[in-house]
Design a protein around this motif. Structure first.
Motif, PDB file in Angstrom:
ATOM      1  N   SER A 188      41.512   5.337  -2.060  1.00  0.00           N
ATOM      2  CA  SER A 188      40.563   6.363  -2.422  1.00  0.00           C
ATOM      3  C   SER A 188      39.430   6.184  -2.143  1.00  0.00           C
ATOM      4  CB  SER A 188      40.925   6.477  -4.088  1.00  0.00           C
ATOM      5  OG  SER A 188      40.404   5.168  -4.653  1.00  0.00           O
ATOM      6  N   VAL A 189      38.873   5.000  -1.628  1.00  0.00           N
ATOM      7  CA  VAL A 189      37.457   4.663  -1.280  1.00  0.00           C
ATOM      8  C   VAL A 189      37.370   4.982   0.169  1.00  0.00           C
ATOM      9  CG1 VAL A 189      35.644   2.847  -1.300  1.00  0.00           C
ATOM     10  CG2 VAL A 189      37.319   3.036  -2.995  1.00  0.00           C
ATOM     11  N   ARG A 190      36.565   5.939   0.349  1.00  0.00           N
ATOM     12  CA  ARG A 190      36.238   6.476   1.952  1.00  0.00           C
ATOM     13  C   ARG A 190      34.824   5.859   2.347  1.00  0.00           C
ATOM     14  NH1 ARG A 190      38.553  11.317   3.237  1.00  0.00           N
ATOM     15  NH2 ARG A 190      36.526  11.842   4.336  1.00  0.00           N
ATOM     16  N   THR A 191      35.042   5.142   3.552  1.00  0.00           N
ATOM     17  CA  THR A 191      33.924   4.190   4.150  1.00  0.00           C
ATOM     18  C   THR A 191      33.463   4.674   5.361  1.00  0.00           C
ATOM     19  OG1 THR A 191      35.373   2.812   5.073  1.00  0.00           O
ATOM     20  CG2 THR A 191      34.446   2.186   2.809  1.00  0.00           C
ATOM     21  N   LEU A 192      32.192   4.423   5.854  1.00  0.00           N
ATOM     22  CA  LEU A 192      31.424   5.034   7.103  1.00  0.00           C
ATOM     23  C   LEU A 192      30.848   4.013   7.510  1.00  0.00           C
ATOM     24  CD1 LEU A 192      30.660   8.578   8.240  1.00  0.00           C
ATOM     25  CD2 LEU A 192      28.935   6.542   8.276  1.00  0.00           C
ATOM     26  N   LEU A 193      30.734   3.915   8.764  1.00  0.00           N
ATOM     27  CA  LEU A 193      29.998   2.962   9.540  1.00  0.00           C
ATOM     28  C   LEU A 193      28.596   3.516  10.146  1.00  0.00           C
ATOM     29  CD1 LEU A 193      29.473  -0.387  10.328  1.00  0.00           C
ATOM     30  CD2 LEU A 193      31.098   0.402  12.381  1.00  0.00           C
ATOM     31  N   ARG A 219      30.998  -1.877  16.203  1.00  0.00           N
ATOM     32  CA  ARG A 219      31.666  -0.804  16.544  1.00  0.00           C
ATOM     33  C   ARG A 219      33.056  -0.636  16.570  1.00  0.00           C
ATOM     34  NH1 ARG A 219      29.950   2.991  21.768  1.00  0.00           N
ATOM     35  NH2 ARG A 219      31.028   5.056  21.222  1.00  0.00           N
ATOM     36  N   GLU A 220      33.649  -1.879  17.073  1.00  0.00           N
ATOM     37  CA  GLU A 220      34.953  -1.858  17.017  1.00  0.00           C
ATOM     38  C   GLU A 220      35.683  -2.801  15.985  1.00  0.00           C
ATOM     39  OE1 GLU A 220      38.830  -2.995  19.729  1.00  0.00           O
ATOM     40  OE2 GLU A 220      37.028  -2.906  20.676  1.00  0.00           O
ATOM     41  N   GLY A 221      35.121  -4.085  15.848  1.00  0.00           N
ATOM     42  CA  GLY A 221      35.281  -5.118  14.920  1.00  0.00           C
ATOM     43  C   GLY A 221      35.384  -4.586  13.116  1.00  0.00           C
ATOM     44  N   LEU A 222      34.142  -4.215  13.020  1.00  0.00           N
ATOM     45  CA  LEU A 222      33.922  -3.943  11.505  1.00  0.00           C
ATOM     46  C   LEU A 222      34.435  -2.353  11.363  1.00  0.00           C
ATOM     47  CD1 LEU A 222      30.124  -5.066  10.846  1.00  0.00           C
ATOM     48  CD2 LEU A 222      32.439  -6.160  10.651  1.00  0.00           C
ATOM     49  N   SER A 223      34.706  -1.869  12.227  1.00  0.00           N
ATOM     50  CA  SER A 223      35.307  -0.394  12.006  1.00  0.00           C
ATOM     51  C   SER A 223      36.900  -0.803  11.841  1.00  0.00           C
ATOM     52  CB  SER A 223      35.212   0.440  13.044  1.00  0.00           C
ATOM     53  OG  SER A 223      36.162   0.031  14.346  1.00  0.00           O
ATOM     54  N   ARG A 224      37.563  -1.767  12.460  1.00  0.00           N
ATOM     55  CA  ARG A 224      38.913  -2.006  12.094  1.00  0.00           C
ATOM     56  C   ARG A 224      39.057  -2.891  10.750  1.00  0.00           C
ATOM     57  NH1 ARG A 224      42.562  -3.572  16.590  1.00  0.00           N
ATOM     58  NH2 ARG A 224      41.847  -2.319  18.438  1.00  0.00           N
ATOM     59  N   TRP A 225      37.824  -3.849  10.415  1.00  0.00           N
ATOM     60  CA  TRP A 225      37.789  -4.534   9.180  1.00  0.00           C
ATOM     61  C   TRP A 225      37.922  -3.227   7.966  1.00  0.00           C
ATOM     62  CZ3 TRP A 225      33.103  -4.852   6.466  1.00  0.00           C
ATOM     63  CH2 TRP A 225      33.342  -5.583   5.293  1.00  0.00           C
ATOM     64  N   LEU A 226      36.944  -2.403   8.077  1.00  0.00           N
ATOM     65  CA  LEU A 226      36.701  -1.295   6.952  1.00  0.00           C
ATOM     66  C   LEU A 226      38.200  -0.647   6.837  1.00  0.00           C
ATOM     67  CD1 LEU A 226      33.225  -0.042   7.825  1.00  0.00           C
ATOM     68  CD2 LEU A 226      33.847  -1.149   5.671  1.00  0.00           C
ATOM     69  N   GLY A 227      38.819  -0.260   7.770  1.00  0.00           N
ATOM     70  CA  GLY A 227      39.894   0.533   7.804  1.00  0.00           C
ATOM     71  C   GLY A 227      41.150  -0.348   7.251  1.00  0.00           C
ATOM     72  N   SER A 228      40.951  -1.595   7.049  1.00  0.00           N
ATOM     73  CA  SER A 228      42.071  -2.570   6.503  1.00  0.00           C
ATOM     74  C   SER A 228      42.034  -2.650   4.954  1.00  0.00           C
ATOM     75  CB  SER A 228      41.937  -4.247   7.100  1.00  0.00           C
ATOM     76  OG  SER A 228      40.765  -4.710   6.667  1.00  0.00           O
ATOM     77  N   PHE A 229      41.047  -2.090   4.313  1.00  0.00           N
ATOM     78  CA  PHE A 229      41.110  -2.150   2.987  1.00  0.00           C
ATOM     79  C   PHE A 229      40.448  -0.850   2.411  1.00  0.00           C
ATOM     80  CE2 PHE A 229      37.007  -3.992   4.087  1.00  0.00           C
ATOM     81  CZ  PHE A 229      35.915  -3.186   3.416  1.00  0.00           C
ATOM     82  N   SER A 230      40.304   0.168   3.048  1.00  0.00           N
ATOM     83  CA  SER A 230      39.655   1.447   2.513  1.00  0.00           C
ATOM     84  C   SER A 230      40.185   2.533   3.646  1.00  0.00           C
ATOM     85  CB  SER A 230      38.265   1.318   2.334  1.00  0.00           C
ATOM     86  OG  SER A 230      37.364   1.290   3.849  1.00  0.00           O
ATOM     87  N   THR A 231      39.837   3.753   3.103  1.00  0.00           N
ATOM     88  CA  THR A 231      39.887   4.938   4.182  1.00  0.00           C
ATOM     89  C   THR A 231      38.812   4.948   5.071  1.00  0.00           C
ATOM     90  OG1 THR A 231      41.505   6.156   2.497  1.00  0.00           O
ATOM     91  CG2 THR A 231      40.405   7.357   4.301  1.00  0.00           C
ATOM     92  N   PHE A 232      38.817   4.754   6.036  1.00  0.00           N
ATOM     93  CA  PHE A 232      37.706   4.645   7.137  1.00  0.00           C
ATOM     94  C   PHE A 232      37.552   5.995   7.698  1.00  0.00           C
ATOM     95  CE2 PHE A 232      35.842   3.705  11.304  1.00  0.00           C
ATOM     96  CZ  PHE A 232      34.555   3.281  10.977  1.00  0.00           C
ATOM     97  N   VAL A 257      28.864   6.565  12.931  1.00  0.00           N
ATOM     98  CA  VAL A 257      27.721   7.298  13.510  1.00  0.00           C
ATOM     99  C   VAL A 257      27.257   6.086  14.577  1.00  0.00           C
ATOM    100  CG1 VAL A 257      25.267   7.614  13.081  1.00  0.00           C
ATOM    101  CG2 VAL A 257      27.159   8.614  11.685  1.00  0.00           C
ATOM    102  N   VAL A 258      27.403   6.182  15.669  1.00  0.00           N
ATOM    103  CA  VAL A 258      26.935   5.275  16.751  1.00  0.00           C
ATOM    104  C   VAL A 258      25.541   5.799  17.445  1.00  0.00           C
ATOM    105  CG1 VAL A 258      27.565   4.812  19.043  1.00  0.00           C
ATOM    106  CG2 VAL A 258      29.139   5.166  17.559  1.00  0.00           C
ATOM    107  N   VAL A 259      24.544   4.665  17.095  1.00  0.00           N
ATOM    108  CA  VAL A 259      23.302   4.869  17.455  1.00  0.00           C
ATOM    109  C   VAL A 259      23.127   4.542  19.121  1.00  0.00           C
ATOM    110  CG1 VAL A 259      20.966   4.703  17.015  1.00  0.00           C
ATOM    111  CG2 VAL A 259      22.383   4.382  15.249  1.00  0.00           C
ATOM    112  N   ARG A 260      22.650   5.551  19.913  1.00  0.00           N
ATOM    113  CA  ARG A 260      22.283   5.340  21.224  1.00  0.00           C
ATOM    114  C   ARG A 260      20.884   5.692  21.390  1.00  0.00           C
ATOM    115  NH1 ARG A 260      26.464   7.760  25.050  1.00  0.00           N
ATOM    116  NH2 ARG A 260      27.765   6.347  24.030  1.00  0.00           N
TER     117      ARG A 260
END
Length: 277
Positions: free
Chosen positions: A5-10, A20-33, A37-40
């Protein structure tokens, strides 16, 4: 434990693969990722950041900053990239890919495009891993707040490169990362966790800043889930000294290595030259 039920965004930078890849995978492991937002950054924004640092420290000290960057590029960058690639592989093995999660590439996390994307994805909690100070219209979108994993122990080491400066000052007890909620100040929001570690003198400041996060992912996850559950209380930091820090200096780094050499009894003729710095 995964809380669907917890929606997270990076929010992170485009070339920061561990985020960008490592923490997004980690967030998706315990929440609804729900998205990244990718800053270029454009060259114009980079020039403005350089101009602000030059105005802050002056031309002489800015040369010290540039000298350290050259030193790092020549002597540490290659090894650090190998270390980062190894750690990213480990994170890939530990956490599954969050397939189909959208990204929004922007030049600034404060842009209207970023704001529209975040509002559309409706996160409950945002984790910001970017160098740009977020405007209130961005950090106030998520109802549970926007949080940073600041590379330094706050409030003692606010602004940039707190891990480097704790090491440079010999403050080994305060090398770590701080989980705090963003407010209108510079790393002045409520603190929800300090995560410390020990560091060997030869280790680069870049590796240190990654390790203070990667080696505490389980503890950080638990704290974020406590925040989502409403059971996390901020740490009282009143009465503690507070200071803002900037980019690393070569002279500060050489003093750090000189002190380390003194402690190990390996001071050589070249190291003695650093006593005059």
């Amino acid at each position: 434990m995964k809380v669907e039920s917890v929606r997270t965004l990076l929010i992170c930078h485009d070339r920061a693969a561990l985020d960008r890849e490592g923490l997004s995978r980690w967030l998706g492991s315990f929440s609804t990722f729900v998205g990244t937002v990718v800053v270029r950054e454009s060259r114009q924004r980079l020039k403005r950041r350089i101009g602000r640092e030059l105005a802050r420290v002056g031309p002489v000290r800015f040369f010290d900053v540039l000298a350290f960057r050259l030193y790092y590029r020549l002597l540490q960058l290659r090894a650090d990239r190998k270390w980062e690639a190894h750690e990213l592989d480990r994170l890939r093995r530990s956490f599954p890919e969050s397939a189909g999660v959208p990204e929004c590439v922007v030049s600034s996390p404060n842009s209207s495009e970023a704001e529209a994307f975040i509002r559309d994805r409706r996160p409950d909690l945002v984790l910001a891993r970017c160098k740009t100070l977020l405007k209130e219209q961005i950090f106030s979108i998520a109802p549970l707040g926007t949080y940073v994993l600041h590379p330094g122990i706050c409030p003692e080491y606010r602004n940039a490169h707190g891990c480097f400066w704790a090491r440079a000052l010999g403050d080994g007890e305060n090398i770590g990362t701080t989980l705090l909620r963003i407010d209108r100040g510079i790393d002045t929001g409520p603190v929800f966790g300090h995560f410390r570690l020990a560091v060997d003198p030869p280790e680069s400041h870049v590796v240190t800043q990654h390790r203070v996060v990667i080696e505490h992912l389980d503890a950080i996850r638990d704290r974020l889930l406590e925040i989502a559950a409403g059971s996390a209380a901020p740490i009282d930091t009143s009465g503690r000294r507070s200071a803002t820090w900037g980019q690393p200096w070569l002279t500060a780094y050489l003093r750090l290595r000189f002190r380390a050499a003194q402690r190990t009894g390996s001071k050589g003729s070249n190291v003695r030259l650093l006593e005059r710095l």
